[in-house]
Design a protein around this motif. Structure first.
Motif, PDB file in Angstrom:
ATOM      1  N   UNK A 142       0.833  -1.204   0.000  1.00 15.87           N
ATOM      2  CA  UNK A 142       0.000   0.000   0.000  1.00 15.87           C
ATOM      3  C   UNK A 142       0.867   1.253   0.000  1.00 15.87           C
ATOM      4  N   UNK A 143       1.926   1.241   0.800  1.00 15.96           N
ATOM      5  CA  UNK A 143       2.817   2.403   0.884  1.00 15.96           C
ATOM      6  C   UNK A 143       3.449   2.704  -0.470  1.00 15.96           C
ATOM      7  N   UNK A 144       3.987   1.676  -1.112  1.00 15.01           N
ATOM      8  CA  UNK A 144       4.634   1.898  -2.408  1.00 15.01           C
ATOM      9  C   UNK A 144       3.613   2.273  -3.477  1.00 15.01           C
ATOM     10  N   UNK A 145       2.410   1.718  -3.375  1.00 13.93           N
ATOM     11  CA  UNK A 145       1.363   2.047  -4.340  1.00 13.93           C
ATOM     12  C   UNK A 145       0.987   3.526  -4.255  1.00 13.93           C
ATOM     13  N   UNK A 146       0.939   4.049  -3.039  1.00 14.88           N
ATOM     14  CA  UNK A 146       0.525   5.438  -2.842  1.00 14.88           C
ATOM     15  C   UNK A 146       1.636   6.437  -3.136  1.00 14.88           C
ATOM     16  N   UNK A 147       2.889   6.043  -2.872  1.00 10.57           N
ATOM     17  CA  UNK A 147       3.964   7.033  -2.911  1.00 10.57           C
ATOM     18  C   UNK A 147       5.034   6.766  -3.963  1.00 10.57           C
ATOM     19  N   UNK A 148       4.923   5.677  -4.708  1.00  4.43           N
ATOM     20  CA  UNK A 148       5.889   5.414  -5.771  1.00  4.43           C
ATOM     21  C   UNK A 148       5.589   6.338  -6.950  1.00  4.43           C
ATOM     22  N   UNK A 149       6.497   7.270  -7.284  1.00  3.46           N
ATOM     23  CA  UNK A 149       6.219   8.220  -8.365  1.00  3.46           C
ATOM     24  C   UNK A 149       6.332   7.609  -9.758  1.00  3.46           C
ATOM     25  N   UNK A 150       6.850   6.380  -9.851  1.00  4.95           N
ATOM     26  CA  UNK A 150       7.100   5.778 -11.159  1.00  4.95           C
ATOM     27  C   UNK A 150       6.087   4.697 -11.540  1.00  4.95           C
ATOM     28  N   UNK A 151       5.535   3.991 -10.559  1.00  6.12           N
ATOM     29  CA  UNK A 151       4.664   2.886 -10.937  1.00  6.12           C
ATOM     30  C   UNK A 151       3.475   2.658 -10.035  1.00  6.12           C
ATOM     31  N   UNK A 152       3.170   3.594  -9.146  1.00  6.03           N
ATOM     32  CA  UNK A 152       2.079   3.394  -8.207  1.00  6.03           C
ATOM     33  C   UNK A 152       0.698   3.444  -8.846  1.00  6.03           C
ATOM     34  N   UNK A 153       0.491   4.424  -9.738  1.00  2.98           N
ATOM     35  CA  UNK A 153      -0.800   4.596 -10.417  1.00  2.98           C
ATOM     36  C   UNK A 153      -1.960   4.762  -9.439  1.00  2.98           C
TER      37      UNK A 153
END
Length: 240
Positions: free
Chosen positions: A101-112
């Motif tokens: 969830x953290x990477x999904x929300x804050x990943x600027x390259x692949x979170x969407x």
């Protein structure tokens, strides 16, 4: 409420060789997924069959569950068995879901994250921590658990554990052998139909996972019940 004899709950002999095998299998899976990003053509991937390490994990699980619980699940009860499995498996599910969830929300390259409203994201997270398949994320291949992709194997692990607790530990070796042979036939059919044994992780190939766990888990349980164990004093080194 009757208290259980501590001797019943005591851990059995630990097989270091299994830890070594788990480590090798885990490295195989990680390497396989990394090489997928390097070579899209599996014929060029030196570890193109690394995904079969998951099936090895399923088989190992069948053996270990049988070894650990066959002679005591009737004494400790089904719910105590489920409690022990939840304590062992669920923390990893929750941690993986939280990180996902953290990477999904804050990943600027692949979170969407912008593709989903707040309600859908919350639902994705709840389904992820409860291991309720929810394959709706198209950009992630309709994975069963979009926020925690590896959890698909733990989902099938839970299914196998449920089947073991209610049915498999009660049956004899002969009937178990018949079930394993039938499951082997299912694996052969799946391999012929799909051309591989890579399914079970997403919505489009959901039932492939049922066939994979059925054969591998039953095979591991059969190995235990048949006492097909090669004892070695040098542990994992004995495989080299």
């Amino acid at each position: 409420m009757e208290k259980l004899n501590p001797e019943i709950l005591k851990s059995k002999q630990h097989f270091e060789i299994l830890d070594g095998l788990r480590g090798v299998a885990a490295l195989a899976v990680v390497t396989f997924h990394f090489m997928e990003m390097v070579y899209f053509d599996y014929s060029k991937n030196f570890i193109a069959h690394g995904f079969l390490a998951v099936d090895f994990f399923f088989c190992l699980s069948g053996f270990v569950i049988g070894y650990a619980y066959d002679d005591r699940i009737g004494k400790i009860g089904v719910w105590a068995f489920f409690k022990s499995r939840l304590i062992r498996l669920q923390p990893l599910v929750i941690l993986g879901s939280a990180l996902g969830l953290f990477t999904f929300l804050f990943d600027p390259f692949g979170g969407n994250a912008g593709l989903y409203d707040t309600g859908k994201i919350i639902l994705l997270f709840i389904c992820s921590i409860l291991l309720i398949p929810f394959p709706v994320m198209q950009e992630r291949g309709f994975n069963l658990f979009g926020l925690n992709a590896p959890a698909w194997s733990l989902f099938w692990e839970y299914i196998a554990n449920i089947c073991y607790a209610f049915v498999l530990y009660r049956i004899g070796r002969r009937f178990l052998l018949i079930l394993t042979i039938l499951a082997a036939g299912g694996i052969c059919f799946l391999s012929y139909r799909a051309g591989n044994l890579m399914g079970g992780w997403g919505g489009p190939n959901f039932w492939d996972g049922a066939i994979r766990i059925a054969y591998s888990f039953l095979a591991g349980l059969l190995i235990y019940k048949s006492n097909w164990i090669i004892r070695s004093k040098i542990g994992f080194l004995g495989l080299s």
